[in-house]
Design a protein around this motif. Sequence first.
Motif, PDB file in Angstrom:
ATOM      1  N   ASN A 102      22.750  78.524  80.517  1.00  0.00           N
ATOM      2  CA  ASN A 102      23.258  77.487  79.826  1.00  0.00           C
ATOM      3  C   ASN A 102      23.520  77.611  78.396  1.00  0.00           C
ATOM      4  N   SER A 103      24.706  77.503  77.872  1.00  0.00           N
ATOM      5  CA  SER A 103      24.958  77.854  76.556  1.00  0.00           C
ATOM      6  C   SER A 103      25.784  76.785  75.872  1.00  0.00           C
ATOM      7  N   THR A 124      27.914  78.979  65.722  1.00  0.00           N
ATOM      8  CA  THR A 124      26.537  79.469  66.255  1.00  0.00           C
ATOM      9  C   THR A 124      26.800  79.552  67.775  1.00  0.00           C
ATOM     10  N   TRP A 125      26.522  80.563  68.325  1.00  0.00           N
ATOM     11  CA  TRP A 125      26.394  80.638  69.904  1.00  0.00           C
ATOM     12  C   TRP A 125      24.932  80.719  70.218  1.00  0.00           C
ATOM     13  N   VAL A 126      24.619  79.979  71.141  1.00  0.00           N
ATOM     14  CA  VAL A 126      23.322  79.869  71.763  1.00  0.00           C
ATOM     15  C   VAL A 126      23.209  79.664  73.301  1.00  0.00           C
ATOM     16  N   GLY A 127      22.480  80.903  74.051  1.00  0.00           N
ATOM     17  CA  GLY A 127      22.264  80.982  75.260  1.00  0.00           C
ATOM     18  C   GLY A 127      20.708  80.633  75.699  1.00  0.00           C
ATOM     19  N   ARG A 128      20.439  79.953  76.780  1.00  0.00           N
ATOM     20  CA  ARG A 128      19.314  79.833  77.305  1.00  0.00           C
ATOM     21  C   ARG A 128      19.507  80.252  78.881  1.00  0.00           C
ATOM     22  N   PHE A 129      18.475  81.204  79.284  1.00  0.00           N
ATOM     23  CA  PHE A 129      18.764  81.691  80.805  1.00  0.00           C
ATOM     24  C   PHE A 129      17.450  82.297  81.162  1.00  0.00           C
ATOM     25  N   TYR A 130      17.614  82.854  82.197  1.00  0.00           N
ATOM     26  CA  TYR A 130      16.519  83.529  82.814  1.00  0.00           C
ATOM     27  C   TYR A 130      17.014  84.952  83.320  1.00  0.00           C
ATOM     28  N   TYR A 175      32.237  83.293  86.334  1.00  0.00           N
ATOM     29  CA  TYR A 175      32.822  81.864  86.846  1.00  0.00           C
ATOM     30  C   TYR A 175      31.864  81.108  86.197  1.00  0.00           C
ATOM     31  N   GLU A 176      32.653  80.250  85.470  1.00  0.00           N
ATOM     32  CA  GLU A 176      31.827  79.262  84.264  1.00  0.00           C
ATOM     33  C   GLU A 176      32.167  77.815  84.531  1.00  0.00           C
ATOM     34  N   LYS A 177      31.472  76.860  84.307  1.00  0.00           N
ATOM     35  CA  LYS A 177      31.708  75.251  84.333  1.00  0.00           C
ATOM     36  C   LYS A 177      31.761  74.805  83.001  1.00  0.00           C
ATOM     37  N   LEU A 178      32.627  74.012  82.619  1.00  0.00           N
ATOM     38  CA  LEU A 178      32.660  73.557  81.257  1.00  0.00           C
ATOM     39  C   LEU A 178      31.703  72.328  81.383  1.00  0.00           C
ATOM     40  N   ARG A 179      30.692  71.888  80.465  1.00  0.00           N
ATOM     41  CA  ARG A 179      29.884  70.919  80.630  1.00  0.00           C
ATOM     42  C   ARG A 179      30.403  69.651  79.716  1.00  0.00           C
ATOM     43  N   TYR A 220      28.787  74.911  78.086  1.00  0.00           N
ATOM     44  CA  TYR A 220      29.319  75.430  79.557  1.00  0.00           C
ATOM     45  C   TYR A 220      28.031  76.155  80.300  1.00  0.00           C
ATOM     46  N   GLU A 221      28.102  76.519  81.375  1.00  0.00           N
ATOM     47  CA  GLU A 221      27.073  77.052  82.194  1.00  0.00           C
ATOM     48  C   GLU A 221      28.031  78.352  83.032  1.00  0.00           C
ATOM     49  N   ILE A 222      27.106  79.343  83.358  1.00  0.00           N
ATOM     50  CA  ILE A 222      27.732  80.283  84.207  1.00  0.00           C
ATOM     51  C   ILE A 222      27.072  79.869  85.603  1.00  0.00           C
ATOM     52  N   VAL A 223      28.203  79.850  86.460  1.00  0.00           N
ATOM     53  CA  VAL A 223      27.932  79.607  88.120  1.00  0.00           C
ATOM     54  C   VAL A 223      27.733  80.866  88.839  1.00  0.00           C
TER      55      VAL A 223
END
Length: 173
Positions: free
Chosen positions: A110-111, A127-133, A82-86, A97-100
């Motif tokens: 966040n990507s 280019t596809w970039v994601g930052r996360f934990y 489930y993702e939210k368009l930023r 967008y971000e993953i909820v």
Amino acid sequence: MKKLLALIAMAVIPLTAAAHGPSPQKVEKTVTIKAEPAKVWALIKDFGNMQKWHPAVASTKLETKDGDTYRLLTLKGGGTIYEKLRSADDADMKLKYEIVEGVLPVADYNSFITVKAGPGAGESTVTWVGRFYRVYKLNPPIPPGQDDESAINAVTGVYDAGLANLKKVAEGK
């Protein structure tokens, strides 16, 4: 007195270093596609149709809540994301967008995906970039599958498969 304070500081510093929790992770992937940027951007910015270009997505369902756009990705292998368009910026050809919530072993994901003119005429660079934990936010011991490596591998797999298939779809192969 200064020596005593120095000794106390040296004793406390290792404890604070061990208590910091997970480190932020980043995955960045790029592909060159033999198609005009506008064509590639049209595929990516269509937030409700990721299944048109990502091979792991069976279907996408869009919904609006309080003025925000969300999508529910149903995956071919089972599970959902489930993702939210930023934002979707046509001028910069950048989708954020971000993953909820979902099946990926990540947290605070966040990507963004960008499309730019490629190195040659009629080409695009995506280019596809994601930052996360990692999903497990506490200190060790970390349960199997909830560690940094699992999170990085999962996101890398999503990006590699998606960009390879986006290339095929955009190039008409």
